[in-house]
Design a protein around this motif. Structure first.
Motif, PDB file in Angstrom:
ATOM      1  N   ASN A  95       0.800  -0.818  -0.461  1.00 26.22           N
ATOM      2  CA  ASN A  95      -0.091  -0.112   0.100  1.00 26.22           C
ATOM      3  C   ASN A  95       1.222   1.450   0.021  1.00 26.22           C
ATOM      4  OD1 ASN A  95      -2.861  -1.070   1.350  1.00 26.22           O
ATOM      5  ND2 ASN A  95      -1.521  -2.070   2.042  1.00 26.22           N
ATOM      6  N   PRO A  96       1.294   1.293  -1.006  1.00 28.64           N
ATOM      7  CA  PRO A  96       2.426   3.135  -1.568  1.00 28.64           C
ATOM      8  C   PRO A  96       1.911   4.114  -0.562  1.00 28.64           C
ATOM      9  CG  PRO A  96       2.541   1.378  -3.170  1.00 28.64           C
ATOM     10  CD  PRO A  96       1.146   0.706  -3.112  1.00 28.64           C
ATOM     11  N   GLY A  97       2.610   4.774  -0.359  1.00 28.76           N
ATOM     12  CA  GLY A  97       2.275   6.277  -0.250  1.00 28.76           C
ATOM     13  C   GLY A  97       4.046   7.426  -0.413  1.00 28.76           C
ATOM     14  N   ILE A  98       3.626   7.894  -1.157  1.00 29.43           N
ATOM     15  CA  ILE A  98       4.618   9.022  -1.313  1.00 29.43           C
ATOM     16  C   ILE A  98       4.502  10.587  -0.886  1.00 29.43           C
ATOM     17  CG2 ILE A  98       6.474  10.304  -3.192  1.00 29.43           C
ATOM     18  CD1 ILE A  98       4.698   8.043  -4.775  1.00 29.43           C
ATOM     19  N   VAL A  99       5.564  10.562  -0.272  1.00 26.47           N
ATOM     20  CA  VAL A  99       5.307  12.561   0.514  1.00 26.47           C
ATOM     21  C   VAL A  99       6.329  13.444  -0.016  1.00 26.47           C
ATOM     22  CG1 VAL A  99       5.326  14.261   2.634  1.00 26.47           C
ATOM     23  CG2 VAL A  99       4.641  11.157   2.694  1.00 26.47           C
ATOM     24  N   PHE A 100       5.903  14.777  -0.306  1.00 22.73           N
ATOM     25  CA  PHE A 100       6.943  15.705  -0.728  1.00 22.73           C
ATOM     26  C   PHE A 100       6.940  16.264   0.455  1.00 22.73           C
ATOM     27  CE2 PHE A 100       4.719  13.895  -4.388  1.00 22.73           C
ATOM     28  CZ  PHE A 100       5.851  12.820  -4.827  1.00 22.73           C
ATOM     29  N   VAL A 101       8.064  17.115   0.656  1.00 21.01           N
ATOM     30  CA  VAL A 101       8.104  18.527   1.129  1.00 21.01           C
ATOM     31  C   VAL A 101       9.574  19.454   0.408  1.00 21.01           C
ATOM     32  CG1 VAL A 101       9.181  19.203   3.390  1.00 21.01           C
ATOM     33  CG2 VAL A 101       8.458  17.191   3.414  1.00 21.01           C
ATOM     34  N   THR A 102       8.193  20.437   0.119  1.00 16.65           N
ATOM     35  CA  THR A 102       9.654  21.494  -0.545  1.00 16.65           C
ATOM     36  C   THR A 102       9.549  22.857   0.691  1.00 16.65           C
ATOM     37  OG1 THR A 102       7.462  23.149  -0.518  1.00 16.65           O
ATOM     38  CG2 THR A 102       7.922  21.607  -2.668  1.00 16.65           C
ATOM     39  N   GLY A 103      11.539  23.219   0.242  1.00 19.04           N
ATOM     40  CA  GLY A 103      12.077  24.582   0.982  1.00 19.04           C
ATOM     41  C   GLY A 103      11.407  25.240   1.587  1.00 19.04           C
ATOM     42  N   ASP A 104       9.967  25.612   1.405  1.00 17.83           N
ATOM     43  CA  ASP A 104       9.350  27.216   2.080  1.00 17.83           C
ATOM     44  C   ASP A 104       8.935  26.489   3.402  1.00 17.83           C
ATOM     45  OD1 ASP A 104       7.527  25.581   0.798  1.00 17.83           O
ATOM     46  OD2 ASP A 104       6.412  27.272   0.051  1.00 17.83           O
ATOM     47  N   GLN A 105       9.060  25.076   3.186  1.00 19.71           N
ATOM     48  CA  GLN A 105       8.107  24.203   4.796  1.00 19.71           C
ATOM     49  C   GLN A 105       9.028  23.872   5.223  1.00 19.71           C
ATOM     50  OE1 GLN A 105       6.332  21.337   1.642  1.00 19.71           O
ATOM     51  NE2 GLN A 105       4.209  21.946   2.139  1.00 19.71           N
ATOM     52  N   PHE A 106      10.458  23.259   4.909  1.00 19.20           N
ATOM     53  CA  PHE A 106      10.991  23.169   6.334  1.00 19.20           C
ATOM     54  C   PHE A 106      10.898  23.464   6.917  1.00 19.20           C
ATOM     55  CE2 PHE A 106      14.466  21.325   2.419  1.00 19.20           C
ATOM     56  CZ  PHE A 106      13.409  20.485   1.749  1.00 19.20           C
ATOM     57  N   GLU A 107      11.294  24.109   7.240  1.00 22.42           N
ATOM     58  CA  GLU A 107      10.853  24.977   9.062  1.00 22.42           C
ATOM     59  C   GLU A 107      10.261  24.479   9.505  1.00 22.42           C
ATOM     60  OE1 GLU A 107      11.864  28.808  10.949  1.00 22.42           O
ATOM     61  OE2 GLU A 107      12.255  28.746   9.083  1.00 22.42           O
ATOM     62  N   LYS A 108       9.138  24.512   9.260  1.00 20.02           N
ATOM     63  CA  LYS A 108       7.923  25.216   9.464  1.00 20.02           C
ATOM     64  C   LYS A 108       7.311  22.910  10.251  1.00 20.02           C
ATOM     65  CE  LYS A 108       2.179  24.354   8.357  1.00 20.02           C
ATOM     66  NZ  LYS A 108       1.619  24.267   8.140  1.00 20.02           N
ATOM     67  N   VAL A 109       7.468  22.584   9.047  1.00 21.83           N
ATOM     68  CA  VAL A 109       7.411  20.858   9.670  1.00 21.83           C
ATOM     69  C   VAL A 109       8.239  20.336   9.866  1.00 21.83           C
ATOM     70  CG1 VAL A 109       5.736  21.166   7.447  1.00 21.83           C
ATOM     71  CG2 VAL A 109       8.236  20.392   7.024  1.00 21.83           C
ATOM     72  N   SER A 110       9.824  20.456   9.790  1.00 26.37           N
ATOM     73  CA  SER A 110      11.231  19.723  10.695  1.00 26.37           C
ATOM     74  C   SER A 110      11.115  18.953  11.795  1.00 26.37           C
ATOM     75  CB  SER A 110      12.535  20.308  10.671  1.00 26.37           C
ATOM     76  OG  SER A 110      12.461  20.740   8.780  1.00 26.37           O
ATOM     77  N   GLN A 111      10.308  19.553  12.950  1.00 29.15           N
ATOM     78  CA  GLN A 111      10.914  19.312  14.171  1.00 29.15           C
ATOM     79  C   GLN A 111      10.212  18.514  14.091  1.00 29.15           C
ATOM     80  OE1 GLN A 111      12.693  19.496  16.539  1.00 29.15           O
ATOM     81  NE2 GLN A 111      10.993  18.159  17.939  1.00 29.15           N
ATOM     82  N   LYS A 112       8.363  18.323  13.930  1.00 25.56           N
ATOM     83  CA  LYS A 112       7.183  17.320  14.054  1.00 25.56           C
ATOM     84  C   LYS A 112       7.198  16.469  12.991  1.00 25.56           C
ATOM     85  CE  LYS A 112       2.984  20.681  14.860  1.00 25.56           C
ATOM     86  NZ  LYS A 112       2.308  20.370  16.438  1.00 25.56           N
TER      87      LYS A 112
END
Length: 434
Positions: A95-112
């Motif tokens: 049951n595949p899953g793919i996630v994309f994190v782009t540069g403007d999101q790094f600071e917001k999402v890294s910790q979580k």
């Protein structure tokens, strides 16, 4: 096309099955293909998640790529098409899953995402929890079928964005497609030579004590062999000694293998949950029992008198010999995963040994031979001399075991289990299991 370069992390999970394919192969393929229109910024990550999860395919691994490009939509489209065409979609557990994190999101999402990664290695996470996090963080993602791979894909992104976790490296060589599903050829002597030339900077290539090759899988997936070690240069050097069938491509991963990241230290056995992995200290409270199949089990008691079974299963081979020498009263720390209220021991530290005594019939003071029992409650009598005694002889027996660390051999090592050679010098092992 944008003139601005945008950094991206791409996480992928659950594309394989027990019969074929491999998520790490897909990552290696994408790394090479994306290089034609994107810059790969670091080695990809390969993270092993909770080893007790019952719906895992094989090694419960997920992967992530870190890249820079001008056309993120092109990257997303290419990755999605490759996963759709190459994943084992016909298998109900894929049951595949793919996630994309782009540069403007790094600071917001890294910790979580980093926190989610650690939870996925140690806990049981639901698909709904993963969806809620991805949506809450505003991430772009793609799910196939029930989308369980989203859990691993998010975790791999979290690992890529967090450089603080302990890590090792793995060099993976992949087979040419025409060879998939056929018996592998990797020269055994060359693997033992690779180990001889690079140990202890690489490990678990072979098992010397059991004379076994460890780094070559047996399933129908594309992996030819994998070399694990402390640095990219170490695993690359080891691979240079390997003689094998033709290799299609290779990839070196940064990984949490060999780190004990899955283990949770708890003070009481009552804190233990199934499908989790623990470090538990206590006292041996039963003689080790050898059950059908050659498995060896003993009970461990903590300071609150709660107990749990601890098992050295048959695949751990010579490790069981040490476990069978334990006796009630020995103080130990066990490391391992819990299923069905039993700890699957990955390694054990013996803190202190209880004294062991042997009871014998007394010696005759005249002829110095052992007296015989004179009957129930009647003590002992020497038939030759007629002397008698009511007291047995009790003497301390030297233990054939020493305090210190013991680990399972390489042929039984779980991906996440930390090898004793990676421990600090003050915890040097007595029995390195090699």
């Amino acid at each position: 096309m944008s003139t601005e370069y945008i950094k991206m992390v791409v996480g992928i999970d659950d594309t394989d099955s027990r019969d074929g394919m491999c998520t790490t192969y897909l990552c290696a393929l994408l790394k090479d293909e994306l290089s034609s229109f994107a810059s790969i910024l670091s080695e990809p990550v390969l993270v092993r998640l909770n080893p007790t999860i019952p719906y895992k395919t094989r090694g419960n691994a997920s992967v992530a790529l870190f890249l820079e490009c001008r056309e993120p939509d092109k990257v997303m489209e290419h990755v999605t098409q490759r996963v759709a065409s190459m994943a084992c979609m016909d298998n109900e557990n894929t049951n595949p899953g793919i996630v994309f994190v782009t540069g403007d999101q790094f600071e917001k999402v890294s910790q979580k995402l980093s926190e989610f990664f650690m939870r996925a290695v140690r806990e049981v996470i639901t698909i709904d929890e993963a969806k809620e996090l991805a949506c809450g963080l505003g991430l772009q993602f793609k799910l196939f079928k029930n989308g369980r791979g989203l859990i691993g894909a998010l975790s791999a992104c979290g690992a890529m964005l967090d450089t603080k976790w302990d890590h090792t490296y793995e060099y993976l060589a992949y087979r040419q497609k025409d060879f998939w599903g056929t018996p592998r050829f990797v020269d055994k002597k060359s693997l033992f030579e690779a180990d001889r030339q690079t140990y202890p900077n690489t490990w678990d290539t072979v098992d010397l004590k059991n004379e076994m090759v460890v780094c070559v899988p047996h399933s129908g997936d594309p992996v030819l062999y994998g070399i694990r070690g402390k640095s990219a240069s170490s695993v690359e050097k080891a691979a240079s000694f390997v003689s094998s069938e033709p290799v299609e491509r290779v990839c070196i991963y940064r990984t949490n293998q060999g780190t004990d990241m899955h283990l949770i230290s708890v003070p009481k056995i009552s804190d233990v949950l199934g499908l989790h992995s623990y470090i538990l200290e206590g006292q041996v409270c039963s003689e080790p029992d050898i059950i059908r199949g050659g498995h060896t089990i003993f009970s461990l008691k903590d300071d609150t008198s709660n107990t749990i079974d601890c098992a050295a299963f048959e695949p751990t081979k010579n490790f069981r010999e040490q476990i069978r020498k334990l006796i009630p009263g020995d103080r130990v720390i066990v490391y391992g995963s819990v299923t069905e209220r039993t700890v699957n021991i990955e390694k054990i530290k013996i803190i202190s040994l209880s004294k062991k005594y042997e009871v014998k019939n007394p010696l005759c003071p005249s002829c110095t031979k052992r007296m015989k029992s004179a009957g129930s409650g009647q003590g002992y009598r020497c038939k030759k001399c007629g002397t008698s005694s009511m007291v047995t002889e009790i003497s301390e027996v030297k233990r054939e075991l020493e305090a210190g660390f013991y680990e399972v051999p390489p042929c039984a090592r779980r991906h996440l289990a930390k090898q004793l050679l990676r421990f600090d010098k003050e915890d040097l092992p007595v029995f390195p299991g090699r």
